[in-house]
Design a protein around this motif. Structure first.
Motif, mmCIF file in Angstrom:
data_model
loop_
_atom_site.group_PDB
_atom_site.id
_atom_site.type_symbol
_atom_site.label_atom_id
_atom_site.label_comp_id
_atom_site.label_asym_id
_atom_site.label_seq_id
_atom_site.Cartn_x
_atom_site.Cartn_y
_atom_site.Cartn_z
ATOM 1 N N LEU A 170 0.887 -1.138 0.143
ATOM 2 C CA LEU A 170 0.121 -0.063 -0.198
ATOM 3 C C LEU A 170 0.719 1.214 0.112
ATOM 4 C CD1 LEU A 170 -2.590 -0.897 2.808
ATOM 5 C CD2 LEU A 170 -3.050 -1.009 0.524
ATOM 6 N N ASP A 171 0.613 2.161 -1.104
ATOM 7 C CA ASP A 171 1.330 3.430 -0.894
ATOM 8 C C ASP A 171 0.655 4.438 0.079
ATOM 9 O OD1 ASP A 171 2.771 2.713 -2.988
ATOM 10 O OD2 ASP A 171 2.010 3.740 -4.551
ATOM 11 N N ALA A 172 1.549 5.259 0.894
ATOM 12 C CA ALA A 172 0.826 6.207 1.806
ATOM 13 C C ALA A 172 1.665 7.464 1.927
ATOM 14 C CB ALA A 172 0.926 5.466 3.360
ATOM 15 N N ASN A 173 1.135 8.669 2.328
ATOM 16 C CA ASN A 173 2.220 9.716 2.507
ATOM 17 C C ASN A 173 2.554 9.621 3.820
ATOM 18 O OD1 ASN A 173 -0.221 11.465 0.844
ATOM 19 N ND2 ASN A 173 1.530 11.220 0.138
ATOM 20 N N ASP A 174 1.949 9.033 4.902
ATOM 21 C CA ASP A 174 2.225 8.853 6.380
ATOM 22 C C ASP A 174 2.322 7.567 6.851
ATOM 23 O OD1 ASP A 174 2.880 8.616 8.949
ATOM 24 O OD2 ASP A 174 1.851 10.289 9.629
ATOM 25 N N HIS A 175 3.169 6.744 5.951
ATOM 26 C CA HIS A 175 3.280 5.204 6.096
ATOM 27 C C HIS A 175 3.275 4.496 7.642
ATOM 28 C CE1 HIS A 175 7.554 6.279 6.055
ATOM 29 N NE2 HIS A 175 7.982 4.898 6.587
ATOM 30 N N ILE A 184 1.856 -7.447 4.470
ATOM 31 C CA ILE A 184 1.457 -6.188 3.734
ATOM 32 C C ILE A 184 2.797 -5.081 4.049
ATOM 33 C CG2 ILE A 184 -0.181 -4.213 3.537
ATOM 34 C CD1 ILE A 184 -2.561 -6.199 4.499
ATOM 35 N N TRP A 185 3.176 -4.507 3.082
ATOM 36 C CA TRP A 185 4.091 -3.454 3.213
ATOM 37 C C TRP A 185 3.306 -2.169 2.999
ATOM 38 C CZ3 TRP A 185 9.142 -4.255 4.248
ATOM 39 C CH2 TRP A 185 9.826 -5.481 4.111
ATOM 40 N N VAL A 186 3.569 -1.075 3.807
ATOM 41 C CA VAL A 186 3.019 0.168 3.575
ATOM 42 C C VAL A 186 4.304 1.065 3.460
ATOM 43 C CG1 VAL A 186 1.705 1.895 4.809
ATOM 44 C CG2 VAL A 186 0.982 -0.452 5.455
ATOM 45 N N GLN A 187 4.349 1.551 2.216
ATOM 46 C CA GLN A 187 5.417 2.205 1.882
ATOM 47 C C GLN A 187 5.158 3.565 1.457
ATOM 48 O OE1 GLN A 187 6.900 0.788 -2.036
ATOM 49 N NE2 GLN A 187 5.230 1.609 -3.073
ATOM 50 N N PRO A 188 6.331 4.500 2.018
ATOM 51 C CA PRO A 188 5.954 5.987 1.743
ATOM 52 C C PRO A 188 6.119 6.217 0.300
ATOM 53 C CG PRO A 188 8.281 5.453 2.545
ATOM 54 C CD PRO A 188 7.682 4.058 2.633
ATOM 55 N N ALA A 239 -12.890 3.822 2.216
ATOM 56 C CA ALA A 239 -11.516 4.178 1.951
ATOM 57 C C ALA A 239 -10.858 4.351 3.298
ATOM 58 C CB ALA A 239 -11.688 5.800 1.254
ATOM 59 N N ASP A 240 -9.670 3.875 3.278
ATOM 60 C CA ASP A 240 -8.747 4.010 4.655
ATOM 61 C C ASP A 240 -8.304 5.631 4.740
ATOM 62 O OD1 ASP A 240 -6.515 5.002 2.909
ATOM 63 O OD2 ASP A 240 -5.532 2.853 2.953
ATOM 64 N N PRO A 241 -7.845 6.092 5.752
ATOM 65 C CA PRO A 241 -7.647 7.398 6.318
ATOM 66 C C PRO A 241 -6.752 8.300 5.051
ATOM 67 C CG PRO A 241 -7.321 6.206 8.138
ATOM 68 C CD PRO A 241 -7.467 5.114 6.955
ATOM 69 N N GLU A 242 -6.087 7.559 4.186
ATOM 70 C CA GLU A 242 -5.540 8.145 3.002
ATOM 71 C C GLU A 242 -6.028 7.937 1.754
ATOM 72 O OE1 GLU A 242 -1.310 8.278 2.346
ATOM 73 O OE2 GLU A 242 -1.072 8.466 4.531
#
Length: 121
Positions: A10-15, A61-65, A108-111
């Motif tokens: 998953l891509d994230a601004n605040d991973h 699951i990888w949460v990547q910045p 939708a998740d928070p991002e």
């Protein structure tokens, strides 16, 4: 066979924040909490955060910045069993409620990453 499934990313601004959100939502944990490195190594803060199913059943699951914000609909998404009310209480947003033509809810998740929620089995 040309390929086989490995992990989900998953891509994230605040991973870190999003990894913690998915951990709370899915009962997952940061991999380092479940499998601490033997040598005391600490993952650098700017690296992707791996989260795992505590029961060992779900995928890694990888949460990547990433620097960019989500701007369009996901081309791939997660399907989960769960409680829409509980997920919304955790910070998800209801995008589309189940209805006549839809047997699941879209959240939708928070991002803003969409995922579908099915009633628990």
């Amino acid at each position: 066979m040309a390929a086989r499934f490995k992990d989900l990313v998953l891509d994230a601004n605040d991973h870190h924040e999003l990894a913690d959100w998915w951990c709370a939502a899915m009962g997952y944990a940061r991999r380092d909490e479940v499998e601490p490195p033997e040598d005391g190594w600490v993952r650098p803060l700017d690296w992707p955060v791996p989260i795992v199913d505590r029961a060992g059943d779900g995928p890694l699951i990888w949460v990547q910045p990433v620097p960019e914000h989500k701007t369009i609909k996901n081309r791939m998404h997660l399907d989960v069993y769960g409680s829409v009310d509980d997920l919304v209480e955790l910070g998800a947003t209801l995008v589309r409620a189940r209805g006549d033509d839809l047997d699941w809810d879209v959240l939708a998740d928070p991002e803003g990453n969409e995922f579908c929620v099915f009633a628990p089995r």
